[in-house]
Design an enzyme around this catalytic site. Structure first.
Site, PDB file in Angstrom:
ATOM      1  N   SER A 176     -10.662   6.172 -17.937  1.00 44.65           N
ATOM      2  CA  SER A 176     -11.928   6.199 -17.214  1.00 44.65           C
ATOM      3  C   SER A 176     -12.849   7.335 -17.658  1.00 44.65           C
ATOM      4  CB  SER A 176     -11.668   6.334 -15.706  1.00 44.65           C
ATOM      5  OG  SER A 176     -11.032   7.553 -15.420  1.00 44.65           O
ATOM      6  N   LYS A 228     -13.870   7.825  -6.041  1.00 44.16           N
ATOM      7  CA  LYS A 228     -14.575   8.725  -6.953  1.00 44.16           C
ATOM      8  C   LYS A 228     -15.954   9.104  -6.419  1.00 44.16           C
ATOM      9  CE  LYS A 228     -12.298   7.096 -11.184  1.00 44.16           C
ATOM     10  NZ  LYS A 228     -12.464   6.365 -12.454  1.00 44.16           N
ATOM     11  N   GLY A 252       0.824  -1.198   0.000  1.00 46.83           N
ATOM     12  CA  GLY A 252       0.000   0.000   0.000  1.00 46.83           C
ATOM     13  C   GLY A 252       0.856   1.245   0.000  1.00 46.83           C
ATOM     14  N   PRO A 253       0.265   2.387  -0.246  1.00 40.90           N
ATOM     15  CA  PRO A 253       1.017   3.638  -0.275  1.00 40.90           C
ATOM     16  C   PRO A 253       1.535   3.999   1.111  1.00 40.90           C
ATOM     17  CG  PRO A 253      -1.338   4.039  -0.519  1.00 40.90           C
ATOM     18  CD  PRO A 253      -1.158   2.568  -0.588  1.00 40.90           C
ATOM     19  N   PRO A 254       2.460   4.955   1.195  1.00 40.11           N
ATOM     20  CA  PRO A 254       3.017   5.332   2.496  1.00 40.11           C
ATOM     21  C   PRO A 254       1.960   5.960   3.403  1.00 40.11           C
ATOM     22  CG  PRO A 254       4.414   6.122   0.696  1.00 40.11           C
ATOM     23  CD  PRO A 254       3.142   5.637   0.075  1.00 40.11           C
ATOM     24  N   THR A 307       3.136  -0.594   9.054  1.00 42.75           N
ATOM     25  CA  THR A 307       4.064  -0.935  10.143  1.00 42.75           C
ATOM     26  C   THR A 307       3.338  -1.019  11.474  1.00 42.75           C
ATOM     27  OG1 THR A 307       5.855   0.163   8.942  1.00 42.75           O
ATOM     28  CG2 THR A 307       6.184  -0.245  11.288  1.00 42.75           C
TER      29      THR A 307
END
Length: 968
Positions: free
Chosen positions: A858, A901, A522-524, A529
């Site tokens: 999209s 969205k 996943g993104p930061p 953690t």
């Protein structure tokens, strides 16, 4: 902690510049004719000694000046404050700061350092030139309270407090002080050994020690039982600046003093090691114990090999000198060499025996126990001065520290799952997929434990039957005749054999737990953690984090081979040593940033064995070189992207994708976790700041655009720091009632500046050629609406695109234009099927916010509807938005980011949303708030979308009949 014993008035002897006297040390102090205060002080000392002799008995002292105490105080330094703390940090390699230029004979209290020693004068040596040397021995520390000049005699006097170290300090200090004391002893002996070796290397550039003096020092260090006294003694030997010695003198607490001396010793030892490379040392002949006869030499040599200490010779050794500041005129610290005690008194425990006990207590695996036994035998035969002794000993200590069988008992019981679910919900909002997987693991673990408990009960029952049968057989054998004894024994053996087979079958039914190997992607900032830490808390296991970012050497994973200098185990084994159990939760952080193949090996390939459930029960570290069971370890890896993870490594892990948080989730996280945390961090109370959801929502939408919540927490912290300043100003001004704790949206610009991101809002009026699309930002977590504007003008059929559109988005516009041109007659845009709608005109497609890159498949349906709206002159309702890609046949295909969205659309004021029919499954995961606030319409073809947008319009294709759409 040293205890103040008494406050006394003593004559004060200011030490020469650069001189520091410590307790337990004898020091020569050169005195010139320019020190009249010293002569006056000596006269006063002799007078007091004579008076004491007159008033004492005949058996008492007869005018001895060493019975009259004086206070020796060093000169103050501008770099050290009155508490002994350094004011100006220096670089390690910078030269020592010269002592202050102060005349000791004219020194006042402000010129003196507030700490010194209660001392006695043990001797005076004259040179016949008007100069002489005082031999002064430090007794204990003193702290100066007040000082004045004795006008009659011309020297300083002062009131001081004696600070005597507690004899039981080592017992009261506990394990921490004992470990520091052992470390101090080790470094002290190491320094003495290195200085002894430098005497054998005349070109090394270092001043060495004679063998006799080195042995006496080693014995004194070994036999010393007071950590404070040893620290003072070594501080006088080690190379240190004037300020550093003042800091040791001011260290009244024994722990602080020992730590400061350890730092000084460590620095000098490392410096000497860098300058001298030792390859091998061998001791032959009688050079090892020259002060013993041949019979005792062999006895002591064997004792030294076994790791013991050298027994001092009765009567001591001849006095030696030569080490500046340590011994003078045969004087030396008390107890440095045994004189009248028994042989072997106060010896240290045998280190090899202690190591053997530690290895036995570690419960090694059979293979590890075999290797440890072999290495322990080799260690007993190696001389301690040889390099291989330290290598072998370190290896055995590492084996003893590895948790081979020690495990943490999991909290498995009837309340395990509810408690774990509550723990995860309290620590993290959302992330249902991850929580579900962890709860599944706990449930499986619980069921396996239940099965094993039942199997253990059956095994115990069978073993009890075996024991009863054996006891019954013994009774029978005693009672029956001898001819029947053999038959009874045979029957018993068969029964025992059958029951043993049954036990083995039952043991094979025990279920072995293989911990899962999870990969959180996943993104930061989304909590990967911290989620692993929560798992450890829920399981009741110990937690260890290993950062793999930037690891480029395979040896960091597998360890270095013992043949290399400074070899050590890899990160995995070091982690097990640190946590001390065999079943911790280990977090492999940033596994996607581990290095690839290079001249140091391939660390990502080394991770294959660690993360393979079928292999890691026999993981072999190069340093240990013994199989270690990692199957009980629960590995949780984290990554931001899967692109850089090799396919074989990715195949060994169970991937769980953690998307970015939506706006609603961020709002909940901020109100429940971030705001209370930042209020505490910034020194405020909850009633002093009132955060509303409206304020948090504005910060999320206008000041952050990220997948996680790290920047959101920073912005909340900035707002609270601003409120803290306002509250502090009002409180200091004496008008706390003027402070307003309520935070409003209008206050954000004062604390955070102008808005960084402008949110698109649905327009109230409509016009042809403008359609509202939907966008999900690549940073994750956030979504919004995007206006698509199409305008036509006279031209030659050219298509112009602006708004920093990506290649995929440009192709979507071209597909939409092609479909409109191909279906222009059915749409009623041309008079006949062969007419080109673009003849004599050009169109311009633009997406606002031109500085923001836009791309993704999209927007095809929105582009097509916008063109139809422009050419037909029909406006699209402003509260209607749409997303979806189209094909050349007009089919609407699925897109991603539906959750983000639609949340963005609801926030922007949209009422109706057109989605591809293939995205029905994504709508089920939407929050209930979004489902209630939006009307969601699913379409499979562009014609369905057009008829829904303009339900009252008539199209030529409707009069002809709709053709059947091919599904091929």
């Amino acid at each position: 902690m040293p205890r103040p014993t008494q406050t006394i008035t003593l004559p004060i002897l200011p030490l020469p510049p650069g001189a520091v006297l410590l307790p337990g040390v004898i020091q020569r102090i050169s005195v010139s004719s320019l020190r009249p205060d010293v002569a006056s002080l000596l006269a006063a000392v002799y007078t007091r000694a004579a008076a004491a002799s007159t008033s004492s008995s005949k058996s008492g002292p007869s005018g001895r000046i060493d019975t009259i105490p004086i206070a020796c105080l060093p000169l103050a330094s501008p770099l050290i404050n009155y508490k002994g703390q350094q004011l100006l940090l220096q670089k390690e390699d910078s030269p020592s700061t010269p002592p202050p230029k102060i005349d000791p004979s004219k020194a006042t209290k402000n010129d003196l350092f507030p700490y010194g020693v209660d001392a006695k004068i043990t001797g005076i040596e004259g040179r016949g030139t008007g100069e002489f040397t005082l031999l002064v021995e430090g007794i204990c520390r003193v702290k100066l309270e007040k000082a004045w000049t004795n006008t009659e005699r011309g020297f300083l006097e002062g009131r001081v407090i004696d600070l005597v170290d507690d004899a039981t300090e080592l017992e009261k200090g506990g394990v921490v002080l004992q470990e520091l004391f052992n470390h101090l002893k080790m470094l002290s002996r190491e320094l003495v050994a290195i200085l002894r070796l430098t005497a054998m290397l005349p070109r090394s550039g270092q001043q060495g020690l004679s063998p006799l003096l080195a042995r006496r020092l080693d014995l004194f260090i070994t036999r010393q039982k007071q950590p404070g006294a040893l620290a003072d003694f070594m501080a006088n030997i080690v190379e240190a600046s004037y300020e550093e010695k003042l800091m040791v003198l001011a260290a009244v607490e024994v722990k602080v003093r020992v730590q400061r001396v350890i730092d000084l010793l460590d620095r000098q030892v490392n410096g000497l090691k860098r300058g001298i490379k030792i390859t091998a040392i061998s001791t032959t002949g009688s050079g090892m114990f020259p002060f013993l006869d041949k019979g005792k030499e062999e006895e002591e040599r064997e004792r030294f090999r076994r790791g013991g200490t050298i027994v001092p010779v009765k009567g001591g050794l001849p006095g030696v000198g030569g080490l500046p500041g340590m011994f003078s005129g045969g004087q030396q610290p008390k107890g440095m060499i045994g004189g009248g005690g028994q042989d072997g008194e106060d010896q240290e425990p045998n280190e090899i025996e202690e190591l053997a006990k530690r290895l036995e207590a570690a419960k090694l695996s059979p293979e590890a126990a075999k290797v440890a036994e072999r290495e322990l035998k080799r260690l007993k035969k190696i001389h301690p001065a040889q390099a291989e002794y330290a290598v072998t000993r370190t290896y055995l200590e590492t084996l003893a520290e590895i948790p081979w069988t020690v495990t943490t008992d999991d909290r498995l019981g009837p309340h395990t799952l509810p408690r774990a679910r509550k723990q995860l919900d309290e620590d993290h909002y959302g992330l249902e997929k991850v929580k579900k997987r962890l709860l599944e693991y706990l449930a499986v673990l619980r069921l396996k434990q239940s099965v094993n408990e039942e199997v253990d009960k059956e095994i115990k029952k069978v073993e009890e039957e075996l024991g009863a049968a054996s006891a019954h057989s013994d009774t029978k054998e005693a009672e029956e005749a001898a001819e029947k004894a053999a038959d009874a024994t045979t029957a018993l053996e068969e029964k025992i054999k059958a029951n043993s087979a049954k036990v083995e079958i039952l043991r094979s039914k025990r279920m072995v737990d293989k911990s899962p190997i999870l990969l959180l992607v996943g993104p930061p900032g989304v909590g990967k953690t911290s989620l692993a830490r929560s798992v450890a808390t829920a399981l009741g296991r110990k937690f260890h984090r290993i950062s793999l970012g930037g690891v480029r050497d395979e040896a960091e994973i597998r360890g270095h081979r013992r043949t290399y200098v400074a070899a050590m185990p890899g990160l995995i084994v070091q982690g097990l040593k640190k946590v001390g159990v065999a079943n911790p939760v280990v977090l492999l952080d940033e596994i996607d940033k581990i290095g690839g193949s290079n001249h140091h090996g391939d660390p990502s390939a080394a991770m294959l064995e660690v993360l393979d459930p079928e292999q890691n029960h026999n993981f072999v570290d190069h340093y240990i070189n013994i199989p270690i069971d990692l199957s009980k370890v629960m590995f949780i890896a984290t990554a931001n992207s899967l692109d850089t993870i090799p396919a074989p490594l990715l195949d060994r892990m169970e991937t769980i994708y953690i998307p970015g948080y939506t706006t609603l989730e961020k709002r909940h996280i901020a109100m429940q976790h971030l705001v209370p945390k930042q209020i505490r961090v910034n020194g405020l109370r909850e009633e002093q700041v009132v955060f509303t959801e409206e304020v948090v929502g504005r910060i999320i939408e206008s000041y952050t655009r990220e997948a996680g919540v790290r920047n959101l927490e920073r912005e909340i912290g900035s707002v609270l720091r601003g409120k803290a300043v306002e509250y502090a100003d009002a409180k200091d001004a004496g008008h706390p009632e003027k402070y307003n704790p309520v935070l409003t949206v209008d206050d954000l610009e004062r604390f955070l500046g102008i808005e960084k991101f402008e949110e698109e809002i649905a327009e109230k009026t409509s016009r042809p050629g403008i359609v509202t699309g939907l966008v999900a930002y690549s940073s994750g977590g956030n979504g919004s609406i995007l206006f698509i504007e199409v305008a036509d003008m006279p031209g030659s059929g050219r298509l112009q695109l602006t708004g920093k559109l990506g290649d995929v988005l440009k192709e979507s516009v071209e597909v939409a234009l092609t479909w409109v041109k191909a279906n222009a007659y059915e749409l009623g845009l041309t008079q006949n099927p062969g007419e080109d709608i673009m003849k004599g005109r050009s169109i311009h497609v633009h997406c606002p916010s031109g500085s923001i890159p836009k791309d993704g498949p999209s927007s095809g349906i929105a582009q097509a509807v916008a063109m139809v709206s422009l050419f037909s002159g029909r406006a699209v309702p402003p509260t209607m938005a749409m997303t979806g890609e189209i094909s050349l046949r007009g089919r609407v295909t699925a897109v991603g980011g539906i959750k983000e969205k639609l949340i963005g659309a609801l926030r922007a004021g949209v009422k109706i949303v057109l989605l591809p029919a293939q995205n029905r499954k994504d709508v089920k995961d939407l929050p209930q708030e979004v489902k209630d606030g939006l009307e969601i319409v699913h379409v499979e073809h562009i014609w369905e979308a057009i008829r829904f947008v303009w339900p009252d319009a008539e199209w030529p294709v409707d009069r002809k009949g709709v053709a059947v759409q091919s599904r091929l």
